[in-house]
Design an enzyme around this catalytic site. Structure first.
Site, PDB file in Angstrom:
ATOM      1  N   PHE A 156       0.795  -1.274   0.096  1.00  0.00           N
ATOM      2  CA  PHE A 156       0.017  -0.046  -0.084  1.00  0.00           C
ATOM      3  C   PHE A 156       0.737   1.279  -0.006  1.00  0.00           C
ATOM      4  CE2 PHE A 156      -2.410   3.573   1.511  1.00  0.00           C
ATOM      5  CZ  PHE A 156      -3.394   3.362   0.867  1.00  0.00           C
TER       6      PHE A 156
ATOM      7  N   ASP B   7       9.394   3.221   1.960  1.00  0.00           N
ATOM      8  CA  ASP B   7       8.251   3.715   2.268  1.00  0.00           C
ATOM      9  C   ASP B   7       8.089   3.550   3.796  1.00  0.00           C
ATOM     10  OD1 ASP B   7       5.627   4.620   2.901  1.00  0.00           O
ATOM     11  OD2 ASP B   7       4.789   3.809   1.133  1.00  0.00           O
TER      12      ASP B   7
ATOM     13  N   LYS C 202       2.236  10.873   7.053  1.00  0.00           N
ATOM     14  CA  LYS C 202       1.705  10.642   8.459  1.00  0.00           C
ATOM     15  C   LYS C 202       2.051  11.423   9.799  1.00  0.00           C
ATOM     16  CE  LYS C 202      -0.978   6.999   6.781  1.00  0.00           C
ATOM     17  NZ  LYS C 202      -0.645   5.860   5.802  1.00  0.00           N
TER      18      LYS C 202
END
Ligand SMILES: *Cc1c(COP(=O)(O)O)cnc(C)c1O
Length: 399
Positions: free
Chosen positions: A143, A228, A257
């Site tokens: 993802f 990531d 985030k």
């Protein structure tokens, strides 16, 4: 506010918002630390922490104070001009990652797009790959966000189906399988994009040694290792970066985030000067990327991580959480995967959505991932008593 009921607010959202999420039936009106309060005054412990964007909890006093001070001064100038938070933010973020350069964006997906563009441009201009032949390798179950290019290499039908035609230039290999990766490496590979732990897939921790092999293969083939760490980074796994668990240093970190402190979206690619140096004026950008408010908050996040306090809490409370999850009855729980204060709990039969709804009734908010799995990612500021309360509720619902 009082004369509008939660049911009315939910109905309004259901009519006027696209149904691209399936939220739990709770309408939050206030939040502090690890707790949120709904419109009826009911409190819940937040064990999702906005997919780790709230690593420091809701409205951390240090972050709110910095944001408020910045709101009084300047919030946006665009990159057409310099501002006094920009240089320090880039320098401090680069230093935290032991890198040299930063390219600031807003959402995680934008930072992944930036990493893809960087790897391709670097591939053509530095590595010498023939025009338009660059390949980036990603892993099954990944993802990395929701843009059309990113979903082009997703293996999740919900993310991908009906959104074609897809961007070419990507190869997929099974996650955790270094031999499969070795088999598809060649001269045209400019980057290997990897989550050190796959979050959305259900907190999948790869076999020991996997990240080291990825690092070695990238070095061997002259490809960029792109980590990531949007969800796994910034304290979530008990270290600043999840790559540290294997003492691996990638060529590029992608962050997002928690970098925005749960207040604003802040993302960045962090790398060396010879890699991010491929960009010249006008070749990439974002109106809001690196804005003063984002940079001020990001700087405070970096300063908070520099204390080591949050990584330590994550490691210590994570070990406790892992012990308690490992003791759950095997009859009800098929698998538990835990790293720091981050866990995927896979039930034998219980549906993840149903588990989430039952936990909500018991005052704990979590989110299911795939089928029978729920993910636990408490804010790193959670107290051990609150964590135990949440784990007590989990025990109760599977009993
Ligand atoms: C959330 C996430 C993204 C995308 O970030 P957005 O801010 O939602 O665009 C990318 N990669 C990982 C690993 C994520 O968890």
């Amino acid at each position: 506010m009082n004369d509008v009921t939660a049911a009315q607010l939910r109905a309004q959202a259901a009519v006027h918002s696209a149904h691209n999420y399936h939220p739990l039936p709770v309408v939050i009106a206030h939040a502090e630390g690890a707790w949120v309060t709904d419109t009826d005054g009911r409190r819940y412990l937040d064990l999702l922490a906005a997919y780790s964007a709230l690593n420091f909890g809701h409205r951390h006093p240090r972050l709110i104070a910095v944001a408020q001070r910045q709101l009084e001064r300047v919030t946006l100038v665009s990159r057409a001009f310099e501002h006094d938070q920009f240089g320090p933010f880039c320098a401090e973020l680069a230093a935290m990652a032991d890198m040299e350069m930063v390219l600031a964006m807003n959402s995680g997906a934008e930072a992944i797009e930036t990493a893809i563009k960087t790897a391709r441009k670097w591939g053509y201009e530095v590595k010498g790959v023939p025009a338009n032949e660059a390949v980036i390798i990603a892993f099954e179950g990944n993802f990395h966000g929701r843009t059309t290019t990113i979903i082009s290499f997703s293996t999740d039908p919900d993310s991908k189906d009906s959104f074609g035609p897809y961007t070419p230039g990507f190869r997929l290999v099974p996650y955790g399988d270094a031999d499969a990766l070795a088999a598809v490496m060649d001269e045209r590979v400019v980057g290997v994009l990897v989550e050190p732990i796959q979050g959305e897939a259900g907190v999948i921790v790869p076999p020991a040694g996997f990240l080291r092999r990825v690092r070695e293969l990238c070095t061997q083939w002259g490809a960029l290792m792109i980590a990531d760490e949007i969800q796994s980074g910034l304290g979530r796994t008990g270290t600043t970066f999840a790559c540290e668990h294997e003492s691996v240093v990638p060529d590029m970190y992608v962050l997002g985030k928690a970098l925005g402190g749960g207040i604003v979206p802040v993302s960045a690619v962090v790398s060396s000067a010879d890699i991010l140096g491929v960009f010249k004026p006008g070749q990439h950008g974002s109106t809001f990327g690196g804005n003063p408010l984002a940079c001020a908050i990001g700087r405070e996040v970096i300063a908070m991580l520099a204390t080591g306090e949050f990584q330590e809490r994550s490691a210590k409370l994570g070990a406790h959480m892992n012990d308690r999850l490992a003791a759950l009855p095997a009859r009800a729980v098929r698998d538990v995967r835990c790293r720091g204060l981050w866990a995927g709990v896979e039930f034998a039969e219980l549906n993840g959505r149903e588990a989430s709804e039952r936990l909500m009734e018991a005052g704990v908010l979590v989110k299911d991932t795939h089928g029978t799995t729920i993910r636990l990612a408490p804010p790193l500021v959670i107290s051990q008593d609150d964590l135990d309360f949440a784990l007590d509720q989990l025990e109760a619902i599977i009993r």
